[in-house]
Motif scaffolding. Structure first.
Motif, mmCIF file in Angstrom:
data_model
loop_
_atom_site.group_PDB
_atom_site.id
_atom_site.type_symbol
_atom_site.label_atom_id
_atom_site.label_comp_id
_atom_site.label_asym_id
_atom_site.label_seq_id
_atom_site.Cartn_x
_atom_site.Cartn_y
_atom_site.Cartn_z
ATOM 1 N N CYS A 138 40.988 -5.821 -64.782
ATOM 2 C CA CYS A 138 41.842 -6.993 -64.946
ATOM 3 C C CYS A 138 43.287 -6.547 -65.113
ATOM 4 N N GLN A 139 44.204 -7.423 -64.806
ATOM 5 C CA GLN A 139 45.615 -7.120 -64.954
ATOM 6 C C GLN A 139 46.338 -8.343 -65.485
ATOM 7 N N ASN A 140 47.569 -8.125 -65.954
ATOM 8 C CA ASN A 140 48.339 -9.206 -66.549
ATOM 9 C C ASN A 140 49.801 -9.018 -66.175
ATOM 10 N N GLY A 141 50.291 -9.789 -65.208
ATOM 11 C CA GLY A 141 51.666 -9.647 -64.736
ATOM 12 C C GLY A 141 52.524 -10.856 -65.053
ATOM 13 N N ARG A 142 53.830 -10.676 -65.097
ATOM 14 C CA ARG A 142 54.732 -11.764 -65.468
ATOM 15 C C ARG A 142 54.767 -12.859 -64.406
ATOM 16 N N THR A 143 54.360 -12.576 -63.190
ATOM 17 C CA THR A 143 54.339 -13.586 -62.131
ATOM 18 C C THR A 143 52.959 -14.232 -62.000
ATOM 19 N N SER A 144 51.926 -13.404 -61.870
ATOM 20 C CA SER A 144 50.585 -13.902 -61.561
ATOM 21 C C SER A 144 49.730 -14.151 -62.794
ATOM 22 N N GLY A 145 50.161 -13.675 -63.950
ATOM 23 C CA GLY A 145 49.368 -13.860 -65.152
ATOM 24 C C GLY A 145 48.122 -12.993 -65.149
ATOM 25 N N HIS A 146 47.070 -13.475 -65.810
ATOM 26 C CA HIS A 146 45.846 -12.702 -65.976
ATOM 27 C C HIS A 146 44.925 -12.912 -64.777
ATOM 28 N N ALA A 147 44.474 -11.810 -64.170
ATOM 29 C CA ALA A 147 43.580 -11.887 -63.013
ATOM 30 C C ALA A 147 42.708 -10.639 -62.984
ATOM 31 N N CYS A 148 41.522 -10.756 -62.394
ATOM 32 C CA CYS A 148 40.587 -9.631 -62.311
ATOM 33 C C CYS A 148 40.147 -9.440 -60.862
ATOM 34 N N GLY A 149 39.718 -8.232 -60.539
ATOM 35 C CA GLY A 149 39.270 -7.945 -59.190
ATOM 36 C C GLY A 149 38.511 -6.637 -59.118
ATOM 37 N N VAL A 150 37.839 -6.417 -58.009
ATOM 38 C CA VAL A 150 37.013 -5.232 -57.816
ATOM 39 C C VAL A 150 37.891 -4.032 -57.447
ATOM 40 N N VAL A 151 37.450 -2.837 -57.856
ATOM 41 C CA VAL A 151 38.101 -1.585 -57.470
ATOM 42 C C VAL A 151 37.479 -1.107 -56.168
ATOM 43 N N TRP A 152 38.321 -0.891 -55.166
ATOM 44 C CA TRP A 152 37.813 -0.424 -53.873
ATOM 45 C C TRP A 152 37.672 1.090 -53.839
ATOM 46 N N THR A 153 38.633 1.785 -54.410
ATOM 47 C CA THR A 153 38.601 3.247 -54.443
ATOM 48 C C THR A 153 39.463 3.719 -55.591
ATOM 49 N N SER A 154 39.141 4.908 -56.134
ATOM 50 C CA SER A 154 39.933 5.424 -57.242
ATOM 51 C C SER A 154 39.918 6.940 -57.244
ATOM 52 N N SER A 155 40.884 7.500 -57.956
ATOM 53 C CA SER A 155 40.999 8.938 -58.155
ATOM 54 C C SER A 155 41.670 9.144 -59.500
ATOM 55 N N PRO A 156 41.795 10.389 -59.971
ATOM 56 C CA PRO A 156 42.497 10.608 -61.234
ATOM 57 C C PRO A 156 43.970 10.194 -61.190
ATOM 58 N N VAL A 157 44.517 9.994 -59.999
ATOM 59 C CA VAL A 157 45.939 9.637 -59.856
ATOM 60 C C VAL A 157 46.143 8.129 -59.800
ATOM 61 N N GLY A 158 45.161 7.397 -59.298
ATOM 62 C CA GLY A 158 45.350 5.955 -59.188
ATOM 63 C C GLY A 158 44.149 5.263 -58.586
ATOM 64 N N LEU A 159 44.320 3.962 -58.317
ATOM 65 C CA LEU A 159 43.218 3.177 -57.766
ATOM 66 C C LEU A 159 43.753 2.054 -56.886
ATOM 67 N N LEU A 160 42.856 1.500 -56.091
ATOM 68 C CA LEU A 160 43.147 0.369 -55.219
ATOM 69 C C LEU A 160 42.228 -0.767 -55.643
ATOM 70 N N GLU A 161 42.808 -1.905 -56.033
ATOM 71 C CA GLU A 161 41.996 -3.008 -56.568
ATOM 72 C C GLU A 161 42.461 -4.350 -56.010
ATOM 73 N N GLN A 162 41.633 -5.377 -56.216
ATOM 74 C CA GLN A 162 41.795 -6.636 -55.510
ATOM 75 C C GLN A 162 42.258 -7.797 -56.387
ATOM 76 N N ALA A 163 42.705 -7.558 -57.616
ATOM 77 C CA ALA A 163 43.165 -8.662 -58.458
ATOM 78 C C ALA A 163 44.400 -9.318 -57.857
ATOM 79 N N CYS A 164 44.590 -10.598 -58.149
ATOM 80 C CA CYS A 164 45.709 -11.365 -57.614
ATOM 81 C C CYS A 164 47.025 -10.867 -58.197
ATOM 82 N N SER A 165 47.933 -10.412 -57.317
ATOM 83 C CA SER A 165 49.245 -9.921 -57.737
ATOM 84 C C SER A 165 50.310 -10.397 -56.769
ATOM 85 N N SER A 166 51.535 -10.461 -57.266
ATOM 86 C CA SER A 166 52.654 -10.835 -56.424
ATOM 87 C C SER A 166 53.915 -10.172 -56.956
ATOM 88 N N TYR A 167 55.038 -10.511 -56.343
ATOM 89 C CA TYR A 167 56.299 -9.865 -56.685
ATOM 90 C C TYR A 167 56.719 -10.205 -58.105
#
Length: 235
Positions: A138-167
């Motif tokens: 889940c994530q919490n941004g000043r534009t999109s607020g609280h949203a959750c999504g699946v992780v597509w891929t990850s590594s010790p450096v970072g990850l790619l996920e599907q939660a709703c995000s915007s600028y």
């Protein structure tokens, strides 16, 4: 493919019709900014400002009140304001910004900032490594607020996920439960003049996945520098 950051300069935010998350609204004349993971930040002065999200806030090993956001939001020396607390004035300064890992360290003024462990549905009580694919974050941004999504891929450096995000969600915390695992950096696919890939509706899964930087990696880099933010722990 060019990666465009989740950053919302004030003029762009108005032009795109983006609005702020209504949590933690300040009362008129409020000179104390209550900030937690997901709070909106205004970085810069005058007409040269950007709006991004606070990843987390706490104290470093030297007892300084510090926080993090995305590195592309501002360079070292940039003044920081709480978006919902304009009457508080400058509440912090960016002390370091790393372009490669895309993080910035902010030193806050404890006289004008009240640090929050929980903000708008997100609680950050500690850290965890990036989760494996098919986990839900889940994530919490000043534009999109609280949203959750699946992780597509990850590594010790970072990850790619599907939660709703915007600028404006740049820097937003990515969590599992009350553990911070990452911070939002950029969309996988950028908007173009004619096509919008960023999320416009939390109920619409057809939007670009989001790149997040592993917060454990950020902490390790900051600790290695032994400067502001070294030994960070959340409130």
């Amino acid at each position: 493919m060019q990666v465009k950051r989740w950053i919302a300069p004030a003029a762009v935010a108005v032009a795109c019709g983006l609005s702020t998350v209504p949590a933690a609204q300040a009362a008129p004349g409020d000179t104390q900014a209550a900030l937690g993971g997901g709070s909106g930040l205004v970085l810069g002065q005058g007409g040269h400002t950007a709006k991004c999200s606070l990843t987390t806030i706490g104290y470093d090993a030297a007892g300084r009140l510090v926080g993090f956001t995305a590195g592309h939001c501002a360079e070292a020396g940039t003044p920081v304001h709480g978006e919902q607390f304009p009457d508080a004035g400058v509440v912090g300064v960016v002390r370091a910004a790393d372009a490669q890992l895309d993080y910035a360290v902010i030193e806050f003024d404890p006289a004008t900032v009240t640090p929050l462990r929980s903000f708008d549905g997100t609680t950050i009580a500690g850290f965890a490594p990036t989760p494996p694919a098919w986990s839900v974050v889940c994530q919490n941004g000043r534009t999109s607020g609280h949203a959750c999504g699946v992780v597509w891929t990850s590594s010790p450096v970072g990850l790619l996920e599907q939660a709703c995000s915007s600028y404006g969600d740049s820097g937003a915390p990515v969590t599992i439960g009350d553990r911070l695992v990452g911070m939002i950096s950029a969309p996988l696919i950028s908007d173009t003049r004619n096509l919008r890939f960023s999320c416009t509706d939390a109920n619409n899964p057809l939007h670009s996945p989001v790149i997040a930087v592993a917060f454990d990696t950020v902490r390790a880099a900051v600790d290695a520098g032994k400067g502001v933010g070294s030994g960070f722990q959340p409130v």
